[in-house]
Design a protein around this motif. Structure first.
Motif, PDB file in Angstrom:
ATOM      1  N   VAL A 180      -3.988  14.272  77.540  1.00 37.50           N
ATOM      2  CA  VAL A 180      -3.777  14.599  76.417  1.00 37.50           C
ATOM      3  C   VAL A 180      -3.809  15.922  76.218  1.00 37.50           C
ATOM      4  N   THR A 181      -4.121  17.198  77.017  1.00 39.37           N
ATOM      5  CA  THR A 181      -4.438  18.265  77.410  1.00 39.37           C
ATOM      6  C   THR A 181      -2.737  18.263  77.809  1.00 39.37           C
TER       7      THR A 181
ATOM      8  N   ILE B 265      -0.409  18.412  74.447  1.00 38.47           N
ATOM      9  CA  ILE B 265      -1.353  19.326  73.470  1.00 38.47           C
ATOM     10  C   ILE B 265      -0.038  20.750  74.222  1.00 38.47           C
TER      11      ILE B 265
ATOM     12  N   LYS C 253       2.067  19.519  70.235  1.00 37.53           N
ATOM     13  CA  LYS C 253       1.195  20.802  69.894  1.00 37.53           C
ATOM     14  C   LYS C 253       0.191  19.590  69.477  1.00 37.53           C
ATOM     15  N   LEU C 254      -1.439  20.872  69.033  1.00 37.50           N
ATOM     16  CA  LEU C 254      -2.511  19.592  68.496  1.00 37.50           C
ATOM     17  C   LEU C 254      -2.186  18.769  67.418  1.00 37.50           C
ATOM     18  N   GLN C 255      -1.107  19.147  66.668  1.00 38.29           N
ATOM     19  CA  GLN C 255      -1.622  18.769  65.017  1.00 38.29           C
ATOM     20  C   GLN C 255      -0.364  17.072  65.130  1.00 38.29           C
TER      21      GLN C 255
ATOM     22  N   LEU D 282       0.259  16.175  68.148  1.00 37.70           N
ATOM     23  CA  LEU D 282      -0.668  14.510  69.247  1.00 37.70           C
ATOM     24  C   LEU D 282      -1.956  13.748  67.762  1.00 37.70           C
ATOM     25  N   THR D 283      -2.254  14.870  67.239  1.00 38.11           N
ATOM     26  CA  THR D 283      -3.097  13.375  66.057  1.00 38.11           C
ATOM     27  C   THR D 283      -2.764  12.909  65.075  1.00 38.11           C
TER      28      THR D 283
ATOM     29  N   TYR E  38      -9.446  16.358  64.149  1.00 36.13           N
ATOM     30  CA  TYR E  38      -8.607  17.391  64.783  1.00 36.13           C
ATOM     31  C   TYR E  38      -9.364  18.698  64.450  1.00 36.13           C
ATOM     32  N   TYR E  39      -9.488  19.387  65.837  1.00 33.01           N
ATOM     33  CA  TYR E  39      -9.909  20.530  65.527  1.00 33.01           C
ATOM     34  C   TYR E  39      -8.477  21.620  64.934  1.00 33.01           C
ATOM     35  N   LYS E  40      -9.205  22.743  64.301  1.00 37.68           N
ATOM     36  CA  LYS E  40      -8.393  23.937  63.693  1.00 37.68           C
ATOM     37  C   LYS E  40      -9.277  24.838  64.414  1.00 37.68           C
TER      38      LYS E  40
END
Length: 125
Positions: free
Chosen positions: A90-91, A94, A100-102, A104-105, A123-125
């Motif tokens: 996951v890391t 990202i 990136k995070l979005q 991957l989500t 989803y963490y902002k």
């Protein structure tokens, strides 16, 4: 080989070739993923989740009735290994500028929908 008869007098039919093509396509995704996972000369850990998603989408898209049972059995074994991804994958995803995070989500949401697993992807902002 297609037009020649076997020693028992039976022919290889179009149905046999169609089934062979379906199985080939499913196994090809395993081969591609294996090659990426086992490559050691370039960093590739960020591609693990992407290849799992590609494999799942390919193998479950419009399954032929003749291989549906096979795919269902494969799905059970697949979930044993790839139901929850280790944090290192996951890391790495990202940190990939293309994901990136979005991204991957979104990918994980799609992946778990394809698996039919209830899994909350926050989803963490």
């Amino acid at each position: 080989m297609y037009s020649e008869s076997r020693t028992d007098g039976r022919f290889i039919t179009n149905d046999h070739w169609s089934l062979t093509k379906i199985i080939h396509d499913v196994l090809e995704t395993f081969d591609n993923a294996t090659q990426i996972f086992s490559y050691v000369y370039e960093p590739n850990i960020h591609m693990v989740i992407l290849e799992c998603i590609r494999h799942q989408a390919t193998s479950q898209a419009n399954p032929d009735p003749s291989v549906k049972d096979l795919l269902d059995n494969m799905k059970v074994k697949w979930c044993a290994y790839f139901n929850v991804f280790p944090l290192i994958y996951v890391t790495a995803a990202i940190l990939d500028p293309g994901v990136k995070l979005q991204g991957l989500t979104n990918l994980l949401t799609f992946y778990y929908e394809q698996l039919g697993v209830n899994f909350d992807v926050p989803y963490y902002k």
